[in-house]
Design an enzyme around this catalytic site. Structure first.
Site, PDB file in Angstrom:
ATOM      1  N   CYS A   1       3.751  30.814 -14.836  1.00  0.00           N
ATOM      2  CA  CYS A   1       3.184  31.575 -15.948  1.00  0.00           C
ATOM      3  C   CYS A   1       2.390  30.684 -16.908  1.00  0.00           C
ATOM      4  O   CYS A   1       1.884  31.165 -17.919  1.00  0.00           O
ATOM      5  CB  CYS A   1       4.298  32.280 -16.701  1.00  0.00           C
ATOM      6  SG  CYS A   1       5.074  33.524 -15.673  1.00  0.00           S
TER       7      CYS A   1
ATOM      8  N   PRO B   1       0.826  -1.216   0.000  1.00  0.00           N
ATOM      9  CA  PRO B   1       0.000   0.000   0.000  1.00  0.00           C
ATOM     10  C   PRO B   1       0.854   1.258   0.000  1.00  0.00           C
ATOM     11  O   PRO B   1       1.868   1.321   0.687  1.00  0.00           O
ATOM     12  CB  PRO B   1      -0.773  -0.113   1.316  1.00  0.00           C
ATOM     13  CG  PRO B   1       0.142  -0.895   2.209  1.00  0.00           C
ATOM     14  CD  PRO B   1       0.876  -1.868   1.311  1.00  0.00           C
TER      15      PRO B   1
END
Ligand SMILES: Cc1ncc(COP(=O)(O)O)c(C=O)c1O
Length: 410
Positions: free
Chosen positions: A341, A273
């Site tokens: 940006c 897991p």
């Protein structure tokens, strides 16, 4: 030997009492005041609690925490401290557990495709269990055959899994007999089977089918004279809560327990897991850098985004619960954008948020898995600093052990 990840670790005692997730507003503000923004708060208490919850839901299964979703040193130390097992997939991960003093006997290496150097690094550390899913990979173990046990990874793909791993790894069930024969010819010991049905699997249906199919494969192989099949690795995929709650893990694991009980005798069952242990342990805190009104919606620009802690929205296809820390006043239709940006750097363009201003904090929950681990420094914008809290397990109030951990070059 690859260079270990740069890890700068400052132990700083703090007067604060033990932090209890989801933390108060004052606690989060204090952490940002002390460590800056953006921050990723990793809570070792939550890591241990999640691991133990899965242990209770799958009694008798050794849980090898897969490092990839959250490989931070504090997480490894927390799980090592409670006797946890580990699943490694790269030489960097080998180095991380080695540096933490994890016994190699508690580690496996499960990358199905790897270089001889990767195998050697893991062997040098002391790992003995590896994974292969084809003839070429079996061939890589010939020179190491006296020191390894190989699990054959079989492909079982849960249709409802958010991340399908069997497209990339695992052999067909029909190829198993042939691979066993090749391994025997090469003298490479096969010690069992493994699978991974896919990550964030909402139902256990495919886990159950895969266990049943592997049970048949083991019975057939034993009948054909293959001794030494001692291990079944049932992978990961155990789901975490995000914006929507998923099936509680106890309910999720009930049919898996029944399927395991029906397996041929004499098998050690392990699992790998990652997400279930890590997701709930991570809380991202970012600061509003500025805002603009565009087309009737307020755009709030955060100092963390899709190229940073929210990278999991792209790579891992998850949507995290996000909210303003100062969640008061009238709400406005809002877009939450990241600092770069690039136009894809938008966390959510349909939110209702209070009218935020520069300096306000925004908190993302359930962000421990596949988030900071996949973050970049695009635009030379620094990724979130990772702060591990509650590193040492102990009584309430004695955990003045807040640990700031900065991973990677910065
Ligand atoms: C080989 C392997 N094991 C374990 C995991 C962890 O899976 P999860 O995070 O779904 O539990 C992954 C995830 O990619 C994996 O590739």
């Amino acid at each position: 030997m690859p260079k270990p990840a740069t890890t700068v670790r400052h132990r700083e005692p703090t007067p604060a009492a033990r932090l209890v997730a989801p933390y108060t507003r004052a606690e989060i503000e204090a952490l940002v005041a002390r460590y800056g923004s953006p921050l990723m708060i990793v809570d070792c208490d939550v890591v241990r609690a999640q691991y133990r919850r899965l242990q209770a839901a799958l009694p008798g299964v050794d849980l090898h925490y897969a490092l990839k979703p959250l490989p931070d040193a504090a997480v490894v130390a927390a799980l090592n401290g409670i006797g946890g097992f580990f699943d490694l997939a790269s030489s960097g991960e080998v180095e991380r557990v080695r540096a933490a003093g994890v016994p190699a006997a508690r580690c496996i290496h499960t990358h199905p495709i790897k270089r001889d150097a990767d195998i050697r690094d893991a062997l040098r550390f002391g790992v003995r269990t590896f994974v292969a899913d084809n003839v070429d990979e079996l061939g890589k173990f010939v020179r190491h055959k006296r020191r390894v046990g190989v699990l054959l990874r079989v492909a079982f793909s849960a249709e409802d899994a958010v991340v399908d791993l069997s497209r990339k790894f695992g052999c067909e069930t029909g190829a198993v007999a042939g691979l066993l024969a090749v391994a025997r010819r090469l003298g490479v010991p096969v010690t069992g089977f493994s699978f991974h049905v896919g990550s964030q699997t909402p139902t256990p249906t495919m886990h159950v089918r895969a266990i049943e199919a592997c049970g048949r494969l083991i019975a057939e192989a034993r009948a054909a004279g293959y001794e030494g099949l001692t291990t079944l690795d049932i992978g990961g995929g155990f789901p975490a809560d995000y914006r929507e709650r998923t099936t509680p893990i106890e309910e999720f694991c009930a049919p898996i327990r029944s399927a395991l009980a029906a397996l041929p005798p004499g098998l050690r069952i392990i699992a790998e897991p990652g997400r279930f242990v890590a997701a709930a342990a991570g809380t991202a805190v970012g600061t509003v850098m500025g805002r603009a009104l565009r087309d009737g919606r307020w755009w709030f620009y955060l100092d963390d985004g899709i190229y940073g802690s929210y990278s999991g929205q792209l790579f891992d296809h998850m949507r995290y619960p996000v909210a303003a820390l100062r969640d008061d006043g009238e709400r406005v239709a809002a877009v939450l954008a990241g600092p770069t940006c690039d136009v894809i750097d938008v966390i959510d363009d349909h939110l209702e948020l209070p009218m935020l201003e520069a300096g306000d904090l925004v908190v993302g929950r359930q962000m421990g898995a596949y988030t900071s681990a996949c973050a970049t420094d695009f635009n030379f914008i620094r990724r979130a600093r990772i702060i591990a809290v509650n590193g040492d397990e102990g009584d309430e109030g004695d955990a003045g052990d807040l640990t700031a951990v900065t991973v990677g070059a910065s």
